[in-house]
Design a protein around this motif. Structure first.
Motif, short mmCIF file in Angstrom:
data_model
loop_
_atom_site.label_atom_id
_atom_site.label_comp_id
_atom_site.label_asym_id
_atom_site.label_seq_id
_atom_site.Cartn_x
_atom_site.Cartn_y
_atom_site.Cartn_z
N PRO A 289 8.00 19.44 -38.87
CA PRO A 289 6.87 18.51 -38.77
C PRO A 289 7.32 17.05 -38.66
O PRO A 289 6.57 16.20 -38.19
CB PRO A 289 6.09 18.75 -40.05
CG PRO A 289 6.75 19.82 -40.80
CD PRO A 289 8.03 20.19 -40.12
N GLU A 290 8.54 16.78 -39.11
CA GLU A 290 9.03 15.40 -39.06
C GLU A 290 9.96 15.18 -37.87
O GLU A 290 10.90 14.38 -37.95
CB GLU A 290 9.76 15.06 -40.36
CG GLU A 290 8.82 15.02 -41.54
CD GLU A 290 9.56 14.79 -42.84
OE1 GLU A 290 10.78 14.53 -42.80
OE2 GLU A 290 8.91 14.88 -43.88
N LEU A 291 9.69 15.90 -36.79
CA LEU A 291 10.58 15.84 -35.64
C LEU A 291 10.67 14.42 -35.07
O LEU A 291 11.74 13.99 -34.64
CB LEU A 291 10.09 16.82 -34.56
CG LEU A 291 11.05 17.09 -33.42
CD1 LEU A 291 12.33 17.70 -33.92
CD2 LEU A 291 10.42 18.02 -32.38
N ALA A 292 9.53 13.70 -35.11
CA ALA A 292 9.52 12.34 -34.55
C ALA A 292 10.55 11.46 -35.26
O ALA A 292 11.25 10.67 -34.62
CB ALA A 292 8.12 11.75 -34.66
N LYS A 293 10.63 11.65 -36.57
CA LYS A 293 11.59 10.86 -37.35
C LYS A 293 13.03 11.18 -36.92
O LYS A 293 13.87 10.30 -36.79
CB LYS A 293 11.42 11.22 -38.83
CG LYS A 293 11.24 10.00 -39.73
CD LYS A 293 11.33 10.46 -41.17
CE LYS A 293 10.15 9.96 -41.97
NZ LYS A 293 10.12 10.58 -43.30
N THR A 294 13.26 12.50 -36.73
CA THR A 294 14.59 12.93 -36.30
C THR A 294 14.93 12.35 -34.93
O THR A 294 16.05 11.89 -34.70
CB THR A 294 14.65 14.46 -36.25
OG1 THR A 294 14.15 14.98 -37.47
CG2 THR A 294 16.06 14.95 -36.02
N GLN A 295 13.93 12.36 -34.03
CA GLN A 295 14.16 11.81 -32.69
C GLN A 295 14.58 10.35 -32.76
O GLN A 295 15.52 9.93 -32.09
CB GLN A 295 12.89 11.95 -31.84
CG GLN A 295 12.63 13.36 -31.39
CD GLN A 295 11.22 13.57 -30.88
OE1 GLN A 295 10.39 12.66 -30.94
NE2 GLN A 295 10.94 14.76 -30.40
N VAL B 255 19.21 25.54 -25.49
CA VAL B 255 19.19 24.11 -25.15
C VAL B 255 20.32 23.80 -24.16
O VAL B 255 20.11 23.09 -23.17
CB VAL B 255 19.33 23.24 -26.42
CG1 VAL B 255 19.39 21.78 -26.04
CG2 VAL B 255 18.17 23.49 -27.35
N ALA B 256 21.50 24.36 -24.40
CA ALA B 256 22.65 24.09 -23.52
C ALA B 256 22.34 24.51 -22.09
O ALA B 256 22.65 23.79 -21.13
CB ALA B 256 23.88 24.82 -24.04
N MET C 156 15.90 8.84 -35.34
CA MET C 156 17.21 8.75 -35.97
C MET C 156 18.32 9.05 -34.95
O MET C 156 19.33 8.34 -34.89
CB MET C 156 17.24 9.77 -37.12
CG MET C 156 18.41 9.70 -38.04
SD MET C 156 19.80 10.65 -37.46
CE MET C 156 19.18 12.31 -37.67
N VAL C 157 18.09 10.07 -34.12
CA VAL C 157 19.09 10.45 -33.12
C VAL C 157 19.24 9.35 -32.08
O VAL C 157 20.35 9.00 -31.68
CB VAL C 157 18.69 11.79 -32.46
CG1 VAL C 157 19.51 12.04 -31.21
CG2 VAL C 157 18.88 12.92 -33.44
N ALA C 158 18.09 8.78 -31.66
CA ALA C 158 18.15 7.75 -30.62
C ALA C 158 18.89 6.51 -31.10
O ALA C 158 19.63 5.88 -30.34
CB ALA C 158 16.73 7.39 -30.18
N VAL D 210 16.44 17.51 -29.61
CA VAL D 210 15.33 17.23 -30.54
C VAL D 210 14.07 16.78 -29.81
O VAL D 210 13.07 16.47 -30.46
CB VAL D 210 15.73 16.19 -31.61
CG1 VAL D 210 16.83 16.73 -32.49
CG2 VAL D 210 16.16 14.88 -30.96
N SER D 211 14.10 16.73 -28.46
CA SER D 211 12.91 16.29 -27.74
C SER D 211 11.78 17.31 -27.92
O SER D 211 12.02 18.47 -28.24
CB SER D 211 13.23 16.13 -26.26
OG SER D 211 13.49 17.40 -25.70
N ASP D 212 10.54 16.85 -27.73
CA ASP D 212 9.39 17.74 -27.88
C ASP D 212 9.44 18.90 -26.89
O ASP D 212 8.96 19.99 -27.17
CB ASP D 212 8.09 16.96 -27.68
CG ASP D 212 7.84 16.01 -28.85
OD1 ASP D 212 8.32 16.33 -29.95
OD2 ASP D 212 7.19 14.97 -28.65
#
Lengths: 447, 345
Positions: free
Chosen positions: B326-332, B41-42, B334-336, B306-308
């Motif tokens: 599977p709950e990546l959208a929730k994490t996104q 990612v970096a 939360m991060v935003a 955490v982006s797609d």
């Protein structure tokens, strides 16, 4: 008297005949020589073994597989507005550029009439290193006028394809490997025949930055070499003056008493302290107390200075001692002050010895890994540090640490690169030792 | 004197350090399991954004969290990678050092698989089998005895009659913690040995847990302190052995290894994402909230992570072996919005 006569006539006969005792002594000497020869042979064998393993693993890292492509820099993808505003164009990520490169590879394959069965588009695009998109993107952002043109580019091939050309990946291993298929290797063969795929000298390995595990083919030593060089500069500029000043005082001025004896014993002991201890000290003092940044060459340099100081002090004192007292006496005799006699006569004569000791100390510091692990020099760093003196505070890697880092990576391509880094490190060490020997030979005076 | 000048300039240089300009790159340390993902990612972040490439260091989950909790300021790291969840002791350390708010970001899952030589027999395990095979003491006919099992069929009649030999991660690995907890301890409870140990210890659960996790020392269970490549080499040399691997490592070596099922579930990214395969763990990173807005690019970096494009099922992290959350959208989300983590329950 009879005893003395008996002694003058030893049991054995003439010198030309060898008796049992002489034979035993001769045999003992021959055995002793043999032991020495065996010891040397073991040493040489170990050296040859080490060098062959390093060279056979590492030499291939200096050559790399490249793809020659004509990339059409499509305006629709790269600059929808058409005004060539770099800030707007930055919105297009490497993913967008990657697609353009894939397209150009596919059309190149068609143009050359290469057909390999059973290859998906993804298989074809996987032949290109992920680094390629970044390269083209940087090129375009540096020169926005390229958009709309078709430019020739030389990009890295994927690590597995590179491994195939170097013999690391074979058709058999590819069949079982989930990251590469035999069809891709057939395609690589065909492209090689058409001149699209070429192996050439890998400057990127020496000048490039480190890369992640997804693109081992792009990993280079550039930052590690700069980081090591910065640290050596710091060590040289700190350890040499401090070390020389300390030794001149101890050798020429200090009174001989229990206190100076204590200092001497401590310096000798300090030289034997394991280097990791200096790392712990560096972390505690330079980073936690003094607040210097992590992963910075300045901290590495300071830690290595502490480590090198005893070596320099001990060799400088030996060099000063080797200057005969007659020189000092003569200088004092014609009315020079003590300081003048040292600065004008003793120090210049001792200089070759001091420099040799310093260079050997630096070479030792260059190869040191353990203390650097503790002060964050083992980090993954992609950006080059600035020019000194600001650059001393930027994050950087170091050569021996880079070797350590790469041996821990999972991709087999990093094995080759770790050995390549060892070769580069050995070249630097050899060069430094050669300079030390040269200085000693050229300037050394015998009394 | 020349030397004096040199020394003086060197000292001046060191003094300039305290006045060094503000740090402009993100600093990350922690888990070596998360390290390859973080470097991927970096690298992409440095390429595509105007911010410098973050500096990523390994060192282990615990060390990373401790560093995160050293305090607030440029000399402390911004993000700690962790292959296990943060502990209350870490949070206490954090708050005592003024690190009040931490964001917990779950990036995905890592599966732990059991695999043997490709030409060997198939294995279908349950945690109970592993406990009975490797524990120092087991319960036999109601009594606690030293482990007498020699072959896998001694443990469970359905398993092949192959000598027990297991290469498990050494105690310095985070993987060992998961293995102990999700396999050995779970098996201990399954077989009822936990209750027996507890009764024997006079109701002390901690002692019982310790007894559960005490493994045999007769050479049947071998700790591997190196990485998975060492485990693979050992299995290659000893075809009877079973090794413990990370899912991504196994997936890259399907030509050499045969994977075993656990409770009848084959480990795949899907079965781990669905939670069917029992031996998996979430991977996290922890962000120091006080540094958001201070260290340039920090918010952008965590959004990007955490982006797609990165952590999604088709992203480069999944390609390297991460089981996408599977709950990546929730994490996104939360991060935003920058929601700090709730107290541990």
């Amino acid at each position: 008297m009879t005893d003395a006569t008996a002694n003058q006539n030893p049991a054995h006969g003439a010198l030309t005949t060898t008796d049992a005792r002489t034979r035993r002594r001769n045999a003992a000497e021959a055995r002793f020589r043999l032991y020495g020869q065996i010891a040397i042979a073991i040493g040489i064998a170990a050296l040859i073994l080490l060098l062959t393993s390093v060279l056979s693993n590492g030499l291939s890292s200096f050559r790399q597989t490249f793809l020659f492509l004509e990339v059409t820099l499509d305006e629709k993808t790269l600059d929808k507005s058409g005004v060539r505003d770099v800030e707007v164009m930055k919105k297009v990520t490497t993913i967008g550029y990657g697609k353009l490169i894939e397209k150009s590879l596919q059309s190149a394959i068609e143009e050359h009439g290469i057909t390999v069965e059973g290859l998906t588009d993804k298989d074809v695009s996987d032949m290109i290193s992920k680094e390629a998109a970044a390269l083209v993107r940087n090129k375009v952002l540096a020169n926005p006028d390229l958009v709309g043109q078709t430019v020739p580019v030389k990009v890295l091939a994927n690590g597995r394809i590179d491994g195939y050309l170097k013999g690391r990946v074979t058709m058999e291993s590819a069949e079982r490997d989930s990251n590469v298929s035999p069809n891709q290797l057939l395609l690589a063969d065909a492209m090689r025949a058409e001149g699209l795929l070429v192996k050439s000298f890998n400057w990127g390995f020496i000048t490039g930055a480190d890369a992640s595990e997804l693109r081992p083919e792009a990993a280079g030593l550039g930052i590690a070499i700069i980081g090591s060089a910065y640290m050596m500069i710091v060590v040289l500029f700190l350890a040499l003056p401090i070390g020389v000043a300390a030794s001149i005082y101890l050798e020429e001025f200090a009174p001989k008493n229990r206190f100076t004896d204590l200092i001497e014993v401590n310096i000798a002991n300090l030289a034997a302290v394991p280097s990791i201890v200096f790392g712990i000290l560096g972390l505690a003092i330079f980073i936690n107390v003094a607040g210097l940044p992590q992963s910075a060459p300045i901290v590495g340099g300071l830690v290595l200075t502490l480590m090198t100081l005893p070596t320099i002090i001990i060799s400088t004192r030996a060099a000063l001692k080797a200057v005969p007292p007659s020189i000092r006496d003569a200088a004092l005799g014609v009315g020079a002050s003590k300081m003048q006699s040292i600065m004008h006569h003793v120090l210049p004569l001792a200089m070759p010895g001091i420099l040799t000791g310093t260079i050997i100390g630096l070479a030792q510091a260059l190869g040191e890994t353990a203390p650097l692990l503790l002060i964050g020099m083992v980090a993954f760093v992609r950006d080059f540090p600035a020019a000194p003196p600001e650059g001393f505070f930027d994050p950087a890697a170091a050569l021996p640490v880079q070797v350590y880092n790469w041996t821990q990576r999972a991709d087999p391509a990093f094995v080759e690169r770790a050995s390549g880094a060892i070769i580069v490190l050995l070249i630097f060490l050899l060069a430094m030792n050669a300079i030390a020997i040269f200085l000693r030979r050229k300037f050394e005076r015998r009394w | 004197m020349n030397t004096v000048k040199l020394a003086a300039s060197a000292l001046a240089m060191a003094a300039a350090a305290s006045a060094a300009d503000a740090r402009d790159q993100i600093q990350i340390a922690g888990s070596s399991t998360v390290l390859p993902y973080a470097t991927i990612v970096a690298e992409a972040f440095g390429e595509n954004f105007d911010f410098p490439t973050p500096v990523v260091e390994g060192g282990g989950s615990g060390a990373g969290r401790k560093k995160l909790c050293e305090g607030v300021g440029e000399n402390t790291i911004d993000i700690a990678n962790s292959s296990s969840r943060i502990k209350q002791s870490d949070i206490d350390l954090c708050s005592s050092n003024g690190v009040a708010e931490i964001m917990e970001v779950r990036i995905g899952y890592d599966g732990i698989v059991f695999a043997s030589d490709i030409n060997g027999p198939e294995f279908a395990y349950s945690p109970a089998d592993w406990f009975s095979a490797l524990a120092a003491e087991v319960v036999k006919d109601g009594a606690i005895v030293a482990n007498p099992n020699k072959t896998w069929s001694d443990v469970n009649g359905d398993l092949p009659a192959q000598d027990i030999l297991a290469f498990i991660p050494g105690t310095k690995h985070g993987t060992r913690e998961v293995f102990d907890e999700k396999v050995i301890l779970a098996g201990c409870e399954e077989t009822g040995a936990f209750e027996a140990f507890k009764t024997a210890a006079g109701g002390d659960e901690d002692v019982a847990e310790e007894k559960c996790m005490a493994l045999r020392t007769d050479g049947v269970s071998v700790d591997i302190d190196g990485d998975y490549t060492e485990t693979l080499a050992r299995i290659d040399a000893n075809k009877n052995a079973i090794g413990v691997f990370g899912l991504s490592f196994y997936q890259n070596n399907t030509d050499k290894l045969r994977v075993a099922t656990m409770n009848g579930v084959v480990p795949t990214t899907e079965s781990i994402a669905a939670g069917d395969y029992p031996v998996s763990r979430p991977l996290f990173f922890y962000v120091k909230k006080a540094h958001l807005g201070v260290i340039p690019g920090l918010q952008e970096y965590i959004d990007f992570f955490v982006s797609d494009d990165m952590a999604g099922p088709d992203g480069p992290l999944a390609a390297y072996g991460l089981v996408s959350d599977p709950e990546l959208a929730k994490t996104q989300e939360m991060v935003a919005s920058g929601t700090p983590m709730a107290p541990l329950n």
